[in-house]
Design an enzyme around this catalytic site. Sequence first.
Site, mmCIF file in Angstrom:
data_model
loop_
_atom_site.group_PDB
_atom_site.id
_atom_site.type_symbol
_atom_site.label_atom_id
_atom_site.label_comp_id
_atom_site.label_asym_id
_atom_site.label_seq_id
_atom_site.Cartn_x
_atom_site.Cartn_y
_atom_site.Cartn_z
ATOM 1 N N THR A 1 44.504 -54.206 12.884
ATOM 2 C CA THR A 1 44.212 -54.005 14.307
ATOM 3 C C THR A 1 42.865 -54.661 14.613
ATOM 4 O O THR A 1 41.910 -54.521 13.848
ATOM 5 C CB THR A 1 44.177 -52.512 14.678
ATOM 6 O OG1 THR A 1 45.464 -51.949 14.374
ATOM 7 C CG2 THR A 1 43.908 -52.301 16.168
ATOM 8 N N PHE B 1 39.761 -54.834 17.097
ATOM 9 C CA PHE B 1 39.050 -54.026 18.094
ATOM 10 C C PHE B 1 37.973 -54.882 18.760
ATOM 11 O O PHE B 1 37.398 -55.766 18.118
ATOM 12 C CB PHE B 1 38.360 -52.825 17.426
ATOM 13 C CG PHE B 1 39.303 -51.813 16.827
ATOM 14 C CD1 PHE B 1 39.897 -52.022 15.589
ATOM 15 C CD2 PHE B 1 39.592 -50.635 17.507
ATOM 16 C CE1 PHE B 1 40.764 -51.083 15.047
ATOM 17 C CE2 PHE B 1 40.453 -49.690 16.974
ATOM 18 C CZ PHE B 1 41.050 -49.919 15.736
HETATM 19 O O1 LIG Z 1 45.325 -43.624 17.278
HETATM 20 C C1 LIG Z 1 44.412 -44.120 16.627
HETATM 21 O O2 LIG Z 1 44.042 -43.699 15.538
HETATM 22 C C2 LIG Z 1 43.748 -45.299 17.169
HETATM 23 O O3 LIG Z 1 42.662 -45.589 16.775
HETATM 24 C C3 LIG Z 1 44.497 -46.142 18.173
HETATM 25 C C4 LIG Z 1 45.286 -47.276 17.554
HETATM 26 C C5 LIG Z 1 45.781 -48.260 18.670
HETATM 27 O O4 LIG Z 1 45.635 -48.009 19.839
HETATM 28 O O5 LIG Z 1 46.343 -49.296 18.299
HETATM 29 C C6 LIG Z 1 44.414 -48.046 16.665
HETATM 30 C C7 LIG Z 1 44.852 -48.574 15.497
HETATM 31 C C8 LIG Z 1 46.250 -48.459 15.076
HETATM 32 O O6 LIG Z 1 46.837 -49.712 15.381
HETATM 33 C C9 LIG Z 1 46.987 -47.399 15.794
HETATM 34 C C10 LIG Z 1 46.492 -46.809 16.880
#
Ligand SMILES: O=C(O)C(=O)C[C@]1(C(=O)O)C=C[C@@H](O)C=C1
Length: 387
Positions: free
Chosen positions: A272, A274
């Site tokens: 992911t 950010f």
């Molecule tokens: O729900 C979480 O733990 C988050 O940090 C959000 C979130 C997102 O929005 O994509 C972040 C990383 C992962 O891909 C899954 C969920």
Amino acid sequence: MASSRIISHSPPNLHRQSSPFDTVKPLPPQNLNLPPKRHRNLRIHTSLRSSSHSNNDLNDTVELRTNSVSAVSNDVVSKDPISLPRPLSSNQSSTAVSDGSRLRVAYQGVRGAYSESAAQKAYPNCEAVPCEQFDTAFEAVERWLVDRAVLPIENSLGGSIHRNYDLLLRHRLHIVGEVKYAVHHCLMANPGVKLENLKRVLSHPQALAQCENTLTGWGLVREAVDDTAGAAKHVALNNLQDAGAVASSAAAEIYGLNILAQDIQDDSDNITRFLVLAREPILPGIDRPFKTSIVFSLEEGPGILFKALAVFALRQINLSKIESRPLRKQPLRTSDDNSNRYFDYLFYVDFEASMADQNAQNALRHLKEFATFLRVLGSYPMDISMT
Ligand SMILES: O=C(O)C(=O)C[C@]1(C(=O)O)C=C[C@@H](O)C=C1
């Protein structure tokens, strides 16, 4: 294609047309009468909700509304308005030279969310501040409740987090960095509960999408909640026996759940990305690889998007991401003879160059010749770590 129709106004609800050459005017702080008391582990809410998240038994957090700044520490925010708006230096966004001590960093979710880990990767010694929604994290920075927000923008399996694209435009924050974080999902449940006892599984929609095949194989009904760690907390607090959660191993530990399966995402490479957001932009550098994020809208006409992207190709500038979103306040455009209606879009582009680079400045100057709106969202160091 329709005959070309030039729209000369900025799209409604967009911020002023901005260029990389603009002088950035900082937002005034909302309230400078700040009490000296410093609260740790603030949890920021836009409103009080009756969801499972309102029970904070497990993580000793303090709730406050974002329209109150009474809990802000003034060791971070100076009372002197002259000294408030300091552009960050490009060094300040670098994890190598800044460990984030004293920085308060907002993330969406509760303790144990991947976003909290991403905030800590960006600023290892920061005070990570949980927020209920993405909007709340944006507002927390704007209202000087925190110094930065770290929010997910895309995932290698699940794709873009559209909400945050839309919020980037609605708010005036600047992208000052990016963090890539390897997400390893676990299936977890209360002690004594086995996989065969589970009928449903709770998690963030992105996390559920990232584990689509595995969860389908287990025949579990999926239930979407605000964040992965919030799912774990809900399962634990309610001592659910028929439901598990998909979340991080950190969340399992915090909320006292047993891990039933590890690395359940559909591909082991589950990254992911950010964005790190701040009130002020950083000074773009050329000392290391930089990326620039922009958003623009275009006139209608044959090949216009091709033309827009060519400004980068002509200068050998690599594009790393392109995303289109509906232009909400003006979603449709009618052709001159009223015979056709077209969807109208905003294009978000990330390109691999710094705004300090003349080549990138020329590309944007060229793009402005035919873009109906253009805003630079930030020019920031690329995260080239192996996550
Ligand atoms: O729900 C979480 O733990 C988050 O940090 C959000 C979130 C997102 O929005 O994509 C972040 C990383 C992962 O891909 C899954 C969920």
